[in-house]
Design a protein around this motif. Structure first.
Motif, mmCIF file in Angstrom:
data_model
loop_
_atom_site.group_PDB
_atom_site.id
_atom_site.type_symbol
_atom_site.label_atom_id
_atom_site.label_comp_id
_atom_site.label_asym_id
_atom_site.label_seq_id
_atom_site.Cartn_x
_atom_site.Cartn_y
_atom_site.Cartn_z
ATOM 1 N N PHE A 183 10.667 24.561 0.774
ATOM 2 C CA PHE A 183 12.107 24.861 0.666
ATOM 3 C C PHE A 183 12.886 24.151 1.763
ATOM 4 N N LEU A 184 12.463 24.339 3.015
ATOM 5 C CA LEU A 184 13.198 23.733 4.139
ATOM 6 C C LEU A 184 13.092 22.210 4.129
ATOM 7 N N ASN A 185 11.898 21.683 3.900
ATOM 8 C CA ASN A 185 11.720 20.227 3.922
ATOM 9 C C ASN A 185 12.521 19.555 2.817
ATOM 10 N N THR A 186 12.606 20.178 1.652
ATOM 11 C CA THR A 186 13.386 19.608 0.543
ATOM 12 C C THR A 186 14.863 19.580 0.867
ATOM 13 N N ILE A 187 15.371 20.680 1.407
ATOM 14 C CA ILE A 187 16.806 20.762 1.746
ATOM 15 C C ILE A 187 17.182 19.684 2.759
ATOM 16 N N PHE A 188 16.380 19.534 3.813
ATOM 17 C CA PHE A 188 16.761 18.632 4.909
ATOM 18 C C PHE A 188 16.303 17.187 4.705
ATOM 19 N N PHE A 189 15.660 16.917 3.585
ATOM 20 C CA PHE A 189 15.386 15.532 3.204
ATOM 21 C C PHE A 189 16.603 14.898 2.538
ATOM 22 N N SER A 190 17.558 15.709 2.111
ATOM 23 C CA SER A 190 18.714 15.223 1.349
ATOM 24 C C SER A 190 19.931 15.030 2.248
ATOM 25 N N SER A 191 20.409 13.792 2.334
ATOM 26 C CA SER A 191 21.567 13.479 3.186
ATOM 27 C C SER A 191 22.818 14.210 2.729
ATOM 28 N N SER A 192 23.092 14.194 1.424
ATOM 29 C CA SER A 192 24.332 14.814 0.944
ATOM 30 C C SER A 192 24.295 16.333 1.103
ATOM 31 N N THR A 193 23.113 16.943 1.015
ATOM 32 C CA THR A 193 23.008 18.393 1.206
ATOM 33 C C THR A 193 23.280 18.761 2.655
#
Length: 524
Positions: A458-468
């Motif tokens: 969950f955390l790694n996916t969220i913070f892999f995304s620049s626009s998020t």
């Protein structure tokens, strides 16, 4: 010398982008529209082939499995694009595969219960079913947020200032898929980049029968020329003694798609077997669905500008997210190996061709469905080397990012508050995901590495995304820093009229549902 007048040094803000040949509801001739639709189909092939080509071998799949996944992904892309352009936001957007789902999918691939399976084909099928189950459950997030209008309520916290970093990083955040991939085979990547820019910009005034053919079809012409050039290099043995990596990126005969593709194959739901469900897999996938939602929100706003439409009202945006959730549900049912999001490169192509017609995108969806069924013909086009697509991405992603920056015209950039928010959100939106990428490449796991795999995903996916990351930072700062006294600086007087469907008379022209469906689903 007389001092310049204010109107000579400033440019008035414009609701709709000028200079487009066709807007969202105006259409080129049928012949031109079909050619433009085919061009969008060719561009969409890049992501549709790249994602399965990377994931299927990790799952134990062979070339036959890879071709079948590519065909299924294109088939569902066509369906989702038609649904979105007819009943969703109605913007001219291609709904394609998403890289946002890579982290949770790779985590499922490496699940110990799957890696211990010795037979590669059985491991592939079991992994596919696990991914399908996670996608089916996670799709409920977008369906609920969209159709309940919760995302419309959330969008009331958005402003032109807050959206600038989000839209800009929808494009800039994909920089690693641009020139780093071109550099893997510079002998075809750089000529492709130069040729595309030359045709679309420097030779755009070249007309044939009053049609700017080089500008309008720069992608098709340059891809054809460079693809033929790459095939010539391959046939002449130019890469015979090069490394395996160079051969994969440069040769035109290494995709193994044409030989493995069936002549005719119609994808159907549950073709891989019954999906399996695991709470940990589904929770990690929910993060990717949230990332897809945010990235698509930025892409929809960019597409509205490049289609010369007004920004989509909150109700329309939420409706589109609901249909995108249905699209992810279809991804799970058919087994496409990834979820859905708006194709950023196809949004950029709207600006490059100066054609924002909805009909063109619907025709491209028809090509996706048609060529996914006729496997051999679709595989022929899908064998274009990735490097050629990456060269085009350098232009398309940059164009979408600049559309995001154009929203600054509605804000006061002489305000230190606005400069602070814009700069910090843009910088951290690039810097934080880059830290996560570097950490993962060295440690072979993300910075979040606890005993709970679902929490890590969950955390790694969220913070892999620049626009998020940009949305979290920009919207938080914009709504907490002196927000009561800065409505005008944030651009709210211009923005507020587009929140409601009836706030601007043009919304009805752009976003009304077809077949008189607004009688049953009245806009708010």
């Amino acid at each position: 010398m007389a001092a310049p007048k204010p109107e000579e040094i400033t440019h008035p803000p414009m609701d709709q982008l000028q200079g487009l040949e066709y807007c969202i509801d105006s259409n080129p001739s049928w012949g031109e529209a079909i050619a433009l639709g085919f061009q969008h189909y060719i561009l969409a092939l890049g992501t549709a082939v790249m994602i399965p080509s990377f994931l299927v071998p990790l799952m134990g799949g062979n070339d036959d499995d890879k071709v079948r996944v590519v065909q299924t992904l294109l088939f569902v892309e066509g369906i989702n694009t038609l649904l979105q352009t007819l009943f969703g936001t109605r913007l001219p957007t291609v709904v394609g595969g998403s890289y946002a789902f890579m982290v949770p999918i790779i985590s499922i691939i490496h699940d110990s219960s799957l890696t211990r399976i010795e037979n590669d084909h059985i491991r592939f099928l079991n992994t596919m079913r696990a991914v399908q189950g996670a996608l089916i459950v996670a799709s409920s997030i977008q369906i609920i947020l969209g159709y309940s209008q919760i995302w419309a309520i959330c969008s009331r916290f958005f402003s032109p200032l807050g959206m600038v970093p989000v839209i800009a990083l929808v494009g800039f955040g994909l920089f690693d898929r641009g020139f780093p991939v071109v550099g893997r085979c510079v002998e075809i990547g750089i000529p492709m980049l130069i040729l595309f820019v030359a045709f679309s910009q420097y030779l755009k005034n070249f007309h044939v029968r009053q049609l700017p053919i080089l500008e309008r079809f720069a992608l098709l012409i340059s891809v054809t020329v460079i693809w033929a050039y790459a095939h010539l290099l391959t046939a002449s043995g130019a890469y015979r003694h090069h490394s395996e990596l160079t051969q994969v990126n440069c040769r035109t005969d290494r995709a193994n798609l044409i030989s493995s593709a069936p002549w005719i194959k119609i994808p159907y739901p549950l073709q891989w077997g019954a999906p399996t469900f695991d709470a940990g897999h589904a929770f990690g996938m929910m993060a990717a669905v949230l990332v897809s939602l945010i990235e698509s929100t930025g892409a929809y706003k960019a597409a509205s500008r490049l289609a010369s439409a007004t920004p989509p009202p909150a109700h329309v945006l939420s409706r589109g997210i609901g249909w995108q959730g249905i699209g992810i549900l279809l991804n799970g049912l058919f087994g496409t190996l990834t979820g859905s999001t708006v194709s950023v490169e196809n949004v950029g192509l709207l600006g490059s061709t100066r054609v924002g017609s909805r009909r063109v995108i619907q025709i491209s969806a028809g090509f996706m469905i048609f060529f996914s069924i006729l496997g051999k013909f679709g595989a022929l086009f899908a064998s274009i080397p990735f490097t050629i697509f990456a060269a085009v991405y350098c232009v398309m992603f940059g164009l979408v990012a600049s559309v995001g920056l154009s929203f600054l015209q509605f804000t006061n950039m002489n305000s230190m508050r606005n400069l602070f928010i814009t700069g910090v959100a843009l910088f951290l939106g690039l810097s934080i995901p880059e830290y996560f990428r570097e950490y993962t490449s060295k440690a072979l796991h993300g910075p979040s590495h606890t005993g709970a795999g679902w929490f890590n995903d969950f955390l790694n996916t969220i913070f892999f995304s620049s626009s998020t990351v940009a949305l979290i930072i920009a919207v938080f700062l914009d709504n907490t820093l002196d927000y009561k006294d800065s409505a005008r600086d944030r651009g709210m007087p211009w923005w507020v009229k587009f929140r409601a469907f009836k706030g601007d008379s043009r919304n009805e022209e752009f976003y009304t549902l077809p077949f008189n469906l607004n009688r049953f689903f009245p806009p708010s």
